[in-house]
Motif scaffolding. Structure first.
Motif, PDB file in Angstrom:
ATOM      1  N   LEU A 121       0.686  -0.787  -0.079  1.00 23.02           N
ATOM      2  CA  LEU A 121      -0.260   0.344   0.070  1.00 23.02           C
ATOM      3  C   LEU A 121       0.857   1.561  -0.335  1.00 23.02           C
ATOM      4  O   LEU A 121       0.790   2.495  -0.541  1.00 23.02           O
ATOM      5  N   HIS A 122       1.690   1.376   1.100  1.00 21.78           N
ATOM      6  CA  HIS A 122       2.923   2.360   0.547  1.00 21.78           C
ATOM      7  C   HIS A 122       3.404   2.553  -0.403  1.00 21.78           C
ATOM      8  O   HIS A 122       3.461   3.591  -0.942  1.00 21.78           O
ATOM      9  N   ASP A 123       3.930   1.348  -1.423  1.00 27.40           N
ATOM     10  CA  ASP A 123       4.622   1.427  -2.937  1.00 27.40           C
ATOM     11  C   ASP A 123       3.697   2.369  -3.501  1.00 27.40           C
ATOM     12  O   ASP A 123       3.560   3.195  -4.827  1.00 27.40           O
ATOM     13  N   LEU A 124       2.188   1.930  -3.313  1.00 31.87           N
ATOM     14  CA  LEU A 124       1.467   2.682  -4.525  1.00 31.87           C
ATOM     15  C   LEU A 124       0.740   3.694  -3.964  1.00 31.87           C
ATOM     16  O   LEU A 124       0.527   4.953  -5.063  1.00 31.87           O
ATOM     17  N   LYS A 125       0.996   3.949  -2.749  1.00 35.21           N
ATOM     18  CA  LYS A 125       0.618   5.738  -2.139  1.00 35.21           C
ATOM     19  C   LYS A 125       1.909   6.545  -1.939  1.00 35.21           C
ATOM     20  O   LYS A 125       1.734   7.185  -3.043  1.00 35.21           O
ATOM     21  N   SER A 126       2.842   6.715  -2.479  1.00 33.28           N
ATOM     22  CA  SER A 126       3.426   7.032  -2.678  1.00 33.28           C
ATOM     23  C   SER A 126       4.414   7.255  -4.026  1.00 33.28           C
ATOM     24  O   SER A 126       5.470   7.882  -4.960  1.00 33.28           O
ATOM     25  N   LYS A 127       4.217   6.270  -5.208  1.00 33.29           N
ATOM     26  CA  LYS A 127       4.460   6.188  -6.508  1.00 33.29           C
ATOM     27  C   LYS A 127       3.674   6.465  -7.489  1.00 33.29           C
ATOM     28  O   LYS A 127       3.236   5.280  -8.021  1.00 33.29           O
ATOM     29  N   ASP A 167      -6.676   7.859  -7.938  1.00 31.31           N
ATOM     30  CA  ASP A 167      -5.668   8.167  -6.870  1.00 31.31           C
ATOM     31  C   ASP A 167      -7.270   7.282  -5.086  1.00 31.31           C
ATOM     32  O   ASP A 167      -6.707   7.982  -4.671  1.00 31.31           O
ATOM     33  N   GLU A 168      -8.098   7.652  -6.229  1.00 35.32           N
ATOM     34  CA  GLU A 168      -9.396   7.634  -4.831  1.00 35.32           C
ATOM     35  C   GLU A 168      -9.315   5.935  -4.476  1.00 35.32           C
ATOM     36  O   GLU A 168     -10.014   5.477  -3.654  1.00 35.32           O
ATOM     37  N   TRP A 169      -9.253   5.020  -5.386  1.00 37.44           N
ATOM     38  CA  TRP A 169      -9.276   3.908  -4.613  1.00 37.44           C
ATOM     39  C   TRP A 169      -7.466   3.684  -3.997  1.00 37.44           C
ATOM     40  O   TRP A 169      -8.005   2.916  -3.088  1.00 37.44           O
ATOM     41  N   VAL A 170      -7.074   4.541  -3.368  1.00 35.03           N
ATOM     42  CA  VAL A 170      -5.620   4.155  -2.706  1.00 35.03           C
ATOM     43  C   VAL A 170      -5.352   5.387  -1.753  1.00 35.03           C
ATOM     44  O   VAL A 170      -5.413   5.120  -0.554  1.00 35.03           O
ATOM     45  N   LEU A 171      -5.646   6.550  -1.770  1.00 33.22           N
ATOM     46  CA  LEU A 171      -5.190   8.101  -1.457  1.00 33.22           C
ATOM     47  C   LEU A 171      -5.638   7.468   0.204  1.00 33.22           C
ATOM     48  O   LEU A 171      -5.252   8.514   1.457  1.00 33.22           O
ATOM     49  N   PRO A 172      -7.251   8.018   0.022  1.00 37.40           N
ATOM     50  CA  PRO A 172      -8.239   8.039   1.530  1.00 37.40           C
ATOM     51  C   PRO A 172      -8.025   7.211   2.821  1.00 37.40           C
ATOM     52  O   PRO A 172      -8.148   7.642   3.347  1.00 37.40           O
ATOM     53  N   PHE A 173      -7.373   5.554   1.875  1.00 36.09           N
ATOM     54  CA  PHE A 173      -7.471   4.751   3.055  1.00 36.09           C
ATOM     55  C   PHE A 173      -6.306   4.687   3.580  1.00 36.09           C
ATOM     56  O   PHE A 173      -4.641   5.177   3.300  1.00 36.09           O
ATOM     57  N   GLU A 174      -6.416   4.864   4.899  1.00 33.36           N
ATOM     58  CA  GLU A 174      -5.466   4.762   6.450  1.00 33.36           C
ATOM     59  C   GLU A 174      -5.212   3.954   7.027  1.00 33.36           C
ATOM     60  O   GLU A 174      -6.440   2.215   6.877  1.00 33.36           O
ATOM     61  N   ILE A 175      -4.315   2.955   8.112  1.00 34.11           N
ATOM     62  CA  ILE A 175      -4.152   2.636   8.732  1.00 34.11           C
ATOM     63  C   ILE A 175      -5.512   2.182   9.493  1.00 34.11           C
ATOM     64  O   ILE A 175      -5.725   3.133  10.135  1.00 34.11           O
ATOM     65  N   VAL A 176      -6.389   1.086   9.565  1.00 38.41           N
ATOM     66  CA  VAL A 176      -7.043   0.901  10.465  1.00 38.41           C
ATOM     67  C   VAL A 176      -6.206   0.041  12.052  1.00 38.41           C
ATOM     68  O   VAL A 176      -6.652  -1.116  12.160  1.00 38.41           O
TER      69      VAL A 176
END
Length: 538
Positions: A413-419, A430-439
C-alpha cells in the motif's frame, strides 16, 4: 545348533551375494558366474548345495505345518528360534492387496490403450537409444510364471515424453508379452499373477511358513472379506466408530481419498483449513463483467487470521494472474483461481457437485478498481488493487489487505501511495488508494497498535520487493500478536487474540459472510498422475 547354522546359512547365501563389481546377484546369476570359470566357487557352491538340501528336508518333513491351538504366531526369526527349541510354531503369510497402487497401475494401462492403441505405439524422438537386457530366470522357481529366459527392451530416453515412463513399458521390462500385459488392465488379475511369484521367492529365502495358511486381502478372499465386514459392523454397533464428513486429500481421477501410500509425491501432506472471506462486488460492474448483472458476485480470499478483518483497506490481486467466475448456485458466483474452485467443487460448494461451471475468465488486471463490501471492515467500500507478490498457487489468488498488522500489506500500500508512476502502470485511480489509512485493530505487546508500520521502519524496509526482510518481519510480528496481542476493536475488544480468533471465525460462518475452505498444504500427486485436491468426504 547345527539346525540353526543351516537355517541362517541358507538365508545369507541366498540373499547377500554380490558380483565382482559390487552389484547384488541372486541365485540364478551366481550359477551363471560359476559356469564362466576363472575363479574357484567350490566353497560357495558347497554352501548352495547345503541350502538346497535343507530346503528339501523342510519340504519333505513339512516342518512348518502347525496347529493354531498349539502355537503362538511369531515373526520369522522368532518362529525359527522357538521351532528349534521344540515348539510347534504357526507362521502364516498374507498379501496386502487393498491399497491403490495396483488399481492405479491397471488404470494407467487402460488410459495408455485408449490413447495409443493395443498394443500401444508410444511417441518417440530421433536418436533414441535402446539397450537389450537378458535376464536368466531360475528354472525351478519362476519359469512357469515368466517363461524362463526373456529379453526386455528399455528406452534410454524413455521416449522423451516429459519424463513419463509408461506403465506398459514397465510391464514389458518384466519380460511380459503385449498380449499378457493387456490382461493386467483388470486389477484382479494382478492378485492372481504376482502372489505365486512372491511365494517362490519366500520359499527360496527359507521362510518358515505354513503355506496352507496363506491368503490375500480384498473380496477375492470371501472369508477374510467377511471377517472384516463383521468386525467393522460390530464396532459400529458398539458406537466405537462413526460415519461422518471430513476433509481429506483426494484424487479426482481415482475418485477416492489419496492416502500416503497412494501418492507419487506429497507424502505426509495434510489438508490446510482456511476461512474463506466473501467480499461482495458492488455494481455497476465493468463491461468485462456485464454478463454477471443480476447475480451475487463475491471476490473470495482465504485467511488464517479472521480476527484482522476489521482493518481491511483493500483487496489484492496479481495483475497477470488468471481468475475465473464460478457458479456456486443459481444466483451466487465466486471469483477465484481455477485450482481453488476445483477444491471448492469437491467440498460441496459448486452448482454441480464435483464439477466446475465457469461463466467467465478474467485476468487480475480486469479486477483492479472493482469496489467491494467486505465483512467486518470498518471501511464500507474497499477496492481491488495490484500486488506483485500474490501467489495464485496458494489459496484463491485474492488476498485481503490489513496494513496495520501485515508488513507485506503495509509496504504494498505504501508503494502505491508514494509512487504515482506505479499507480499509472496498472491504471489505479488516486481515489482507490490515497484516502485509505491504517486502521489499528490489535495491540501488539512489543510493537503497539500499528505493528506492521513500526517493524518496517525499524528494519528499514523500503519496498514490497524486499522479500527476505518482509518474511523476517512477518515472523516476528505474528508470533507475538497471536500469543500476547489484544483486540482493541469490535465485539471482542479487550480479549486476547488467541481467545477471540475462534469466536470471530464462528460469527463470520454463522452470518454466511465466510465459508470453510481447505486445500493440501503442498502439492500432492497420486500414483495415477493426478494432482490431488481436498474433498469433503462422507
Amino acid at each position: 545348533m547345527t539346525a540353526i547354522f543351516l537355517h541362517f546359512t541358507g538365508v545369507w547365501s541366498n540373499c547377500c551375494q554380490f558380483d565382482d563389481d559390487g552389484r547384488f546377484c541372486g541365485l540364478a546369476d551366481r550359477e551363471v558366474m560359476a559356469e564362466e570359470g576363472g575363479r574357484s566357487f567350490s566353497r560357495r557352491n558347497q554352501l548352495l548345495d547345503i541350502e538346497k538340501q535343507v530346503h528339501k528336508w523342510w519340504t519333505e518333513g513339512d516342518v512348518f505345518r502347525a496347529q493354531p491351538k498349539e502355537s503362538t504366531p511369531k515373526l520369522e526369526f522368532a518362529a525359527a528360534y522357538h521351532r528349534l527349541r521344540g515348539a510347534s510354531v504357526l507362521l502364516p503369510f498374507a498379501f496386502h492387496c487393498t491399497g491403490m497402487p495396483i488399481k492405479a497401475s491397471a488404470d494407467k494401462l487402460l488410459r495408455e490403450i485408449s490413447r495409443f492403441g493395443n498394443p500401444p505405439v508410444f511417441p518417440v524422438v530421433k536418436e533414441e537409444e535402446s539397450v537389450e537386457t537378458e535376464v536368466k530366470v531360475e528354472a525351478e522357481g519362476n519359469q512357469g510364471l515368466l517363461g524362463g529366459n526373456f529379453k526386455g527392451k528399455k528406452s534410454k530416453v524413455l521416449a522423451k515424453t516429459g519424463g513419463v515412463k509408461y506403465q506398459w513399458e514397465i510391464m514389458r521390462s518384466y519380460g511380459l508379452s503385449d498380449e499378457e500385459i493387456a490382461r493386467f488392465t483388470d486389477p484382479y488379475y494382478w492378485l492372481t499373477y504376482f502372489p505365486p511369484l512372491a511365494v517362490e521367492d519366500l520359499k527360496e529365502f527359507g521362510l518358515g511358513c505354513d503355506w496352507r495358511r496363506t491368503f490375500i486381502t480384498t473380496d477375492m478372499n470371501p472369508y477374510f472379506d467377511s471377517f472384516v465386514r463383521w468386525q467393522m459392523q460390530k464396532l459400529k454397533a458398539l458406537g466405537k466408530i462413526v460415519k461422518d464428513l471430513r476433509y481429506t486429500v483426494y484424487s479426482p481421477l481415482d475418485g477416492q481419498p489419496c492416502a500416503d501410500h497412494d501418492r507419487a509425491s506429497g507424502e505426509g501432506v495434510i489438508p490446510q483449513e482456511y476461512t474463506l472471506i466473501k467480499m461482495e462486488a458492488l455494481p455497476p460492474f465493468p463491461p468485462k463483467m456485464s454478463v454477471l448483472e443480476g447475480k451475487k458476485v463475491y471476490l473470495t480470499a482465504t485467511t488464517l487470521r479472521p480476527e484482522t478483518m476489521y482493518g481491511q483497506t483493500n483487496a489484492w490481486v496479481l495483475p497477470e494472474g488468471k481468475y475465473g467466475v464460478f457458479e456456486i448456485n443459481d444466483t451466487k458466483v465466486f471469483v477465484l483461481t481455477y485450482k481453488a474452485a476445483l477444491n471448492l467443487a469437491y467440498q460441496r460448494l459448486s452448482r454441480i457437485p464435483e464439477k466446475l461451471s465457469c461463466l467467465l475468465e478474467l485476468s487480475g488486471q480486469n479486477l483492479i478498481g472493482l469496489p467491494l463490501s467486505s465483512p467486518l471492515a470498518f471501511n464500507k467500500t474497499i477496492y481491488t488493487l495490484p500486488m506483485l507478490s500474490v501467489l495464485t498457487e496458494k489459496g484463491t489468488g485474492i488476498v485481503t489487505s490489513v496494513p496495520s498488522d501485515s508488513p507485506d500489506d503495509y509496504m504494498a500500500l505504501h508503494d502505491l501511495k508514494s509512487k504515482p508512476a506505479f499507480r499509472a502502470k496498472f491504471g489505479v485511480k488516486d481515489e482507490w488508494v490515497l484516502p485509505f489509512e491504517i486502521v489499528p485493530i490489535i495491540n501488539h505487546p512489543d510493537f503497539g497498535d500499528r505493528s506492521a508500520e513500526r517493524i518496517c521502519i525499524e528494519k528499514k524496509i523500503k519496498s514490497q520487493n524486499e522479500r527476505d526482510k518482509l518474511d523476517e518481519a512477518k515472523k516476528t510480528i505474528y508470533k507475538g500478536r497471536f500469543y500476547e496481542g489484544t483486540m482493541i476493536v469490535g465485539e471482542f475488544a479487550g480479549m486476547k487474540v488467541q481467545e477471540a480468533k475462534g469466536l470471530i471465525r464462528s460469527n463470520l460462518l454463522e452470518m454466511n459472510q465466510a465459508v470453510t475452505y481447505s486445500e493440501p498444504e503442498k502439492k500432492v500427486m497420486s500414483r495415477s498422475g493426478d494432482e490431488c485436491v481436498v474433498a469433503l468426504t462422507d
